[in-house]
Motif scaffolding. Structure first.
Motif, PDB file in Angstrom:
ATOM      1  N   MET A 134     -23.702   0.135  14.046  1.00  0.00           N
ATOM      2  CA  MET A 134     -23.170   1.222  13.233  1.00  0.00           C
ATOM      3  C   MET A 134     -23.611   2.563  13.812  1.00  0.00           C
ATOM      4  O   MET A 134     -24.719   2.699  14.325  1.00  0.00           O
ATOM      5  N   ILE A 135     -22.716   3.547  13.736  1.00  0.00           N
ATOM      6  CA  ILE A 135     -23.076   4.890  14.161  1.00  0.00           C
ATOM      7  C   ILE A 135     -23.000   5.842  12.972  1.00  0.00           C
ATOM      8  O   ILE A 135     -22.207   5.641  12.044  1.00  0.00           O
ATOM      9  N   GLU A 136     -23.857   6.862  12.994  1.00  0.00           N
ATOM     10  CA  GLU A 136     -23.905   7.880  11.950  1.00  0.00           C
ATOM     11  C   GLU A 136     -23.884   9.262  12.596  1.00  0.00           C
ATOM     12  O   GLU A 136     -24.567   9.504  13.598  1.00  0.00           O
ATOM     13  N   PHE A 137     -23.139  10.164  12.012  1.00  0.00           N
ATOM     14  CA  PHE A 137     -23.060  11.522  12.535  1.00  0.00           C
ATOM     15  C   PHE A 137     -22.481  12.432  11.455  1.00  0.00           C
ATOM     16  O   PHE A 137     -21.914  11.965  10.460  1.00  0.00           O
ATOM     17  N   LEU A 138     -22.650  13.721  11.667  1.00  0.00           N
ATOM     18  CA  LEU A 138     -22.067  14.712  10.765  1.00  0.00           C
ATOM     19  C   LEU A 138     -20.682  15.096  11.261  1.00  0.00           C
ATOM     20  O   LEU A 138     -20.492  15.359  12.460  1.00  0.00           O
ATOM     21  N   LEU A 139     -19.723  15.144  10.374  1.00  0.00           N
ATOM     22  CA  LEU A 139     -18.379  15.617  10.680  1.00  0.00           C
ATOM     23  C   LEU A 139     -18.069  16.781   9.751  1.00  0.00           C
ATOM     24  O   LEU A 139     -17.934  16.592   8.538  1.00  0.00           O
ATOM     25  N   ASN A 140     -18.017  17.974  10.318  1.00  0.00           N
ATOM     26  CA  ASN A 140     -17.735  19.179   9.526  1.00  0.00           C
ATOM     27  C   ASN A 140     -18.615  19.261   8.281  1.00  0.00           C
ATOM     28  O   ASN A 140     -18.168  19.532   7.166  1.00  0.00           O
ATOM     29  N   GLY A 141     -19.899  18.978   8.498  1.00  0.00           N
ATOM     30  CA  GLY A 141     -20.892  19.139   7.443  1.00  0.00           C
ATOM     31  C   GLY A 141     -21.109  17.935   6.557  1.00  0.00           C
ATOM     32  O   GLY A 141     -22.004  17.954   5.711  1.00  0.00           O
ATOM     33  N   ARG A 142     -20.335  16.870   6.706  1.00  0.00           N
ATOM     34  CA  ARG A 142     -20.473  15.679   5.875  1.00  0.00           C
ATOM     35  C   ARG A 142     -20.862  14.487   6.729  1.00  0.00           C
ATOM     36  O   ARG A 142     -20.366  14.311   7.839  1.00  0.00           O
ATOM     37  N   MET A 143     -21.748  13.656   6.188  1.00  0.00           N
ATOM     38  CA  MET A 143     -22.209  12.493   6.926  1.00  0.00           C
ATOM     39  C   MET A 143     -21.118  11.435   7.004  1.00  0.00           C
ATOM     40  O   MET A 143     -20.469  11.108   6.010  1.00  0.00           O
TER      41      MET A 143
END
Length: 488
Positions: free
Chosen positions: A1-10
């Motif tokens: 699984m990958i996690e990152f912020l997209l335009n301020g949302r996780m």
């Protein structure tokens, strides 16, 4: 699984095809269609987005990148900002200035241009960037209908204006530490991203030990770093790559350090990260690196990737060969050293053994009397591939060439030294007669091909002319009259 912020949302993605580019994921999965596909090869800049990557201290570094050739798995632990983030007020000065200066017509390329300008604005908060920096930031963005003057005018105007979003803005991380706090909660160990039904797999180890173990288990896997070249197999050749192992997050393969009389550059270090320390030692690298792809490419592409790709027209191998640089290769059987010039066996064939990878590159620092000249010839100045690249290290003692190493790209199936030309120079005066003799000897060193970039005859002629250029540039009176472009 990958996690990152997209335009301020996780965002959390636990199952996806690793062959997905960030651009395709944005447009088809998230329906964020402001980011455009123009070329799918990292040339036009219509797909430009901004990524934020935390460093060892937790500070986030923001960069413009090409989303069309950046793989989805590379986003783990980062922030991704797209043009949709700037729909929320306050709008960015780059948007307003593009409208006021009439910098857009059809608008297809405009989102990418806006993102390049915003990235430049974010990275120069304490000082206004000059025109050189502005043009460098825009060098990877093509526009077919507006013309560049109003775009540059818009950039100049935007750079002197402040932008102050509140903490709720999707791109507020560009101005405060909100994103750093959110990204700190994401685990920093190795990750795996897999497609459904045991489909393609993407591993991103976080340590050298993990990388060695994965390469031992999966020697047929493909290594990827910035994916500025490998991704073209997906986007241009429509291949599906079954197993990718990313070296981007391996700490031991990142960064630059001085080790006595050598500069050591990790193989996964992007061009922009090593450009300054390398150019401070050998200034000839700076103008050449400015012409290696676009800024978006240099923010992602790595030194190890450029070497391991083994292209005969790769820009970094010739100067590394000229400097007698050394590779450190690693793998299941341990580490070993190899001169860069011995790494290339034939077209796209290298000395790497099954399971091995490039760990780092060791570059000697200058010694008294040594001069390095690097010249790239291509059909256009910016964002183009070399037809010929010449790199010459000349050691002078009282006007005599006591030693020299001349290396070329684009002249053979591999980057290679011109040993006959070296013999013609070594021990001779550094003057027009000896350079002419060395240029004539190039026909005994190389039998270049004719292709879409240049004919064989042109390549031989220009290779000799580059030696003449090095001679002229070493004359202080001539050198002072040359422009930066002349050195490029």
């Amino acid at each position: 699984m990958i996690e990152f912020l997209l335009n301020g949302r996780m965002e959390k993605v636990d199952q996806a095809d690793p062959n997905l580019s960030v651009l395709e994921w944005l447009r088809t999965k998230m329906r964020l269609t402001g980011t455009k596909e123009g070329c799918a090869s990292g040339d036009c800049g219509a797909c430009t987005v901004i990524t934020g990557t935390p460093d060892q201290t937790g500070k986030i570094h923001y960069q413009a990148i090409n989303s069309c050739i950046t793989l989805l798995g590379s986003l783990h632990g980062k922030e991704l900002i797209t043009v949709e983030a700037f729909q929320q007020e306050p709008g960015h000065p780059a948007q307003t200035c593009m409208m006021e200066k009439h910098g857009a017509q059809c608008g297809f390329c405009t989102p990418g241009i806006i993102m390049s300008l915003i990235a430049l604005h974010a990275n120069h908060q304490s000082a206004t960037p000059d025109d050189h920096k502005l043009l460098e930031a825009l060098s990877g963005n093509l526009c077919r209908c507006t013309g560049y003057r109003p775009i540059v005018d818009a950039g100049r105007e935007a750079m002197v204006q402040a932008w102050s979003p509140d903490a709720s803005h999707p791109a507020a991380g560009l101005k405060n530490d909100r994103s750093a706090n959110a990204l700190a909660s994401i685990h920093t160990g190795g990750i795996t991203l897999k497609a459904a039904n045991d489909g393609p797999r993407f591993d991103a180890p976080a340590s050298l030990a993990e990388l060695r173990e994965l390469r031992s288990r999966f020697p047929e896997s493909r290594l990827v770093a910035g994916s500025t070249d490998l991704a073209l197999e997906i986007t241009q050749q429509l291949q599906t790559l079954d197993h990718l192992i990313s070296v981007e997050r391996v700490h031991e393969l990142n960064g630059c350090r001085r080790d006595n009389d050598e500069l050591v550059i990790g193989a996964a270090t992007p061009y922009e990260a090593f450009r300054k320390p390398l150019s401070e030692l050998w200034p000839a690298f700076n103008p050449m690196l400015e012409r290696l792809g676009s800024l978006q490419i240099r923010n992602r592409g790595t030194l190890g990737g450029n070497i391991a790709n083994a292209s005969p027209i790769g820009d970094m191998p010739p100067p590394l060969i000229a400097l007698a640089a050394t590779l450190v290769l690693d793998g299941p059987d341990g580490a070993r050293k190899l001169p860069v010039e011995a790494f290339f066996h034939d077209y796209k064939q290298t000395d790497l053994k099954p399971g091995e990878f490039i760990h780092s590159i060791r570059i000697p620092v200058p010694k008294p009397g040594e001069k390095l000249f690097i010249y790239k010839v291509s059909k256009r100045l910016d964002d183009d591939i070399s037809a010929v690249l010449g790199a010459f290290k000349i050691t002078l003692e009282a006007g005599i060439v006591s030693d020299c190493r001349l290396a070329f790209g684009g002249m053979a199936a591999t980057p290679a030294r011109a040993r006959e030309a070296e013999a013609a120079l070594r021990g001779a005066r550094w003057d027009e007669a000896s350079v002419k003799a060395a240029a004539e000897a190039l026909s005994r060193d190389f039998n270049p091909l004719s292709d879409v970039r240049a004919s064989a005859a042109y390549r031989l002629q220009i290779a000799g002319n580059l030696l003449q250029r090095a001679l002229l540039a070493s004359d202080p009176l001539v050198r002072d009259a040359l422009t930066v472009t002349d050195y490029a």
